[in-house]
Write an enzyme that holds these catalytic residues in place. Structure first.
Site, PDB file in Angstrom:
ATOM      1  CD  GLU A 177      -2.876   1.273   2.412  1.00 15.33           C
ATOM      2  OE1 GLU A 177      -2.695   0.465   3.243  1.00 15.33           O
ATOM      3  OE2 GLU A 177      -3.534   2.329   2.516  1.00 15.33           O
ATOM      4  CE  LYS A 219      -5.773  -0.342   1.798  1.00 17.51           C
ATOM      5  NZ  LYS A 219      -6.444  -0.855   2.688  1.00 17.51           N
TER       6      LYS A 219
HETATM    7  P1  13P Z   1      -9.116   4.154   4.014  1.00 16.05           P
HETATM    8  O1  13P Z   1      -9.890   3.307   3.063  1.00 16.05           O
HETATM    9  O2  13P Z   1     -10.000   4.876   5.169  1.00 16.05           O
HETATM   10  O3  13P Z   1      -8.084   5.231   3.278  1.00 16.05           O
HETATM   11  O4  13P Z   1      -8.250   3.067   4.859  1.00 16.05           O
HETATM   12  C1  13P Z   1      -7.619   2.259   4.105  1.00 16.05           C
HETATM   13  C2  13P Z   1      -6.592   1.839   4.924  1.00 16.05           C
HETATM   14  O5  13P Z   1      -6.250   0.575   4.981  1.00 16.05           O
HETATM   15  C3  13P Z   1      -5.518   2.682   5.284  1.00 16.05           C
HETATM   16  O6  13P Z   1      -4.241   1.942   5.505  1.00 16.05           O
END
Ligand code: 13P
Length: 348
Positions: A177, A219
């Site tokens: 991510e 992600k």
């Molecule tokens: P949000 O969808 O609230 O941005 O959170 C996703 C997430 O896992 C942040 O690390």
């Protein structure tokens, strides 16, 4: 590492129009969200909130995997059932957040570096023992005057790749991510430029660290104008810019891309994901899915308010958002779904 098992888990996480539920808020983040609603910031309240989530009937119809926080993976329902078992019994794969948070990057005011590599091999072995089959690490990239710097992009990309390699060694699918934040007044083009540079650098590092692309999930953020940018593009323009950016930077071997919501409203996150699937789904090498925290949980949290007598309507809201996002994966979401209680499984 068992490559076939990694491939199977990664494919299952994005199969059947489902997506991930991120419920891995760290204690400070969870407490901040509770404080805004006047909910006591205690371990028991966090446990009760997560119990409300994992006991939502039918959640497994739209959710393939749930990402937990370290405190949560060790907790149980009131009746003693471990959360990991409750989740797995619904057909949802348990996952775990393994970074230890974004800290200030030395020498780079306003920028962040995510920590958590020290001791990670041992922690992954423990989480795997507890039933986790995938993991998440979030890197934070800030857009602003003269930033992001190469230093922040490279340092974060390298940490993501080292984390991902350790996950695969332990048999866990890494959810990689790199989040380019929405905060600020930058325009969509700046976000696109930063996102593309970040993704290219991340995949370069994943290759260098010998991460098997077929056994991971990306992600990313959607390509969006900053929250306070005066020009806010249409849903279709955001969908186009996001998919174009991903096509340029994400290898076809990656089985799935599961977006974070990043502070968009729940409805906009669904609408934008829907537009991407309507316009591009048949032409893409990877699945376009979701891994939302706020865009699935926020309406439910606001209804729950720390009061278990509100659990049923809160679960309905959670089920509704999860179902809307499943529809968005099929390109079948519409704003009309928000006004009619189409998805009413809990207690129905
Ligand atoms: P949000 O969808 O609230 O941005 O959170 C996703 C997430 O896992 C942040 O690390």
């Amino acid at each position: 590492m068992n490559p076939q098992q990694l491939r199977d888990t990664a494919t299952t996480l994005v199969a059947g129009d489902k997506g991930l539920l991120a419920m891995d808020e760290s204690n400070p983040t969870c407490n901040r969200r509770f404080a805004k609603l006047g909910i006591p910031q205690t371990e028991e309240m966090r446990r009760a909130y997560r119990e409300m989530i994992v006991t939502t009937p039918g959640l497994g119809e739209s959710i393939s995997g749930a990402i937990l926080f370290d405190e949560t993976i060790r907790q149980q329902k009131k009746d003693g059932t471990p959360f990991v078992k409750a989740i797995a019994d619904m057909g949802i794969i348990p996952g775990i957040k393994v970074d230890t948070g974004a800290k200030d990057l030395a020498g780079h005011p306003g920028e962040k570096i995510t920590e958590g590599l020290d001791g990670l091999r041992d922690r992954l072995a423990e989480y795997s023992q507890m039933g986790a089959r995938f993991a998440k690490w979030r890197a934070v990239i800030v857009v602003g005057d003269g930033i992001p710097s190469r230093a922040s992009i490279e340092a974060n990309a390298q940490a993501l790749a080292r984390y991902a390699a350790l996950c695969q060694e332990a048999g866990l699918v890494p959810v990689v991510e790199p989040e380019v934040l929405m905060d600020g007044d930058h325009n969509l083009e700046r976000c696109r430029e930063a996102t593309e540079e970040v993704l290219r650098t991340v995949f370069d590092q994943l290759y260098t660290q010998r991460v098997m692309l077929e056994g991971m999930i990306l992600k990313p953020n959607m390509v969006l104008p900053g929250l306070t940018c005066p020009k806010q593009e249409t849903v279709d323009e955001v969908a186009d810019a996001t998919v174009r950016c991903l096509l340029r930077s994400v290898p076809a071997a990656v089985p799935g891309i599961a977006f974070l919501s990043g502070g968009q409203s729940a409805e906009l996150a669904s609408a934008r994901l829907n537009a991407m699937n309507v316009r591009f789904k048949s032409r893409l090498p990877w699945a376009l899915a979701f891994s939302f925290a706020r865009a699935i949980q926020q309406p439910a949290l606001e209804i729950w308010q720390g009061d278990d007598t509100h659990a049923l309507p809160a679960q309905r809201a959670l089920y509704h958002r999860a179902s809307c996002n499943r529809a968005a994966r099929r390109g079948e979401y519409s704003a009309a779904m928000e006004n009619t209680p189409q998805f009413a499984r809990p207690g129905a």
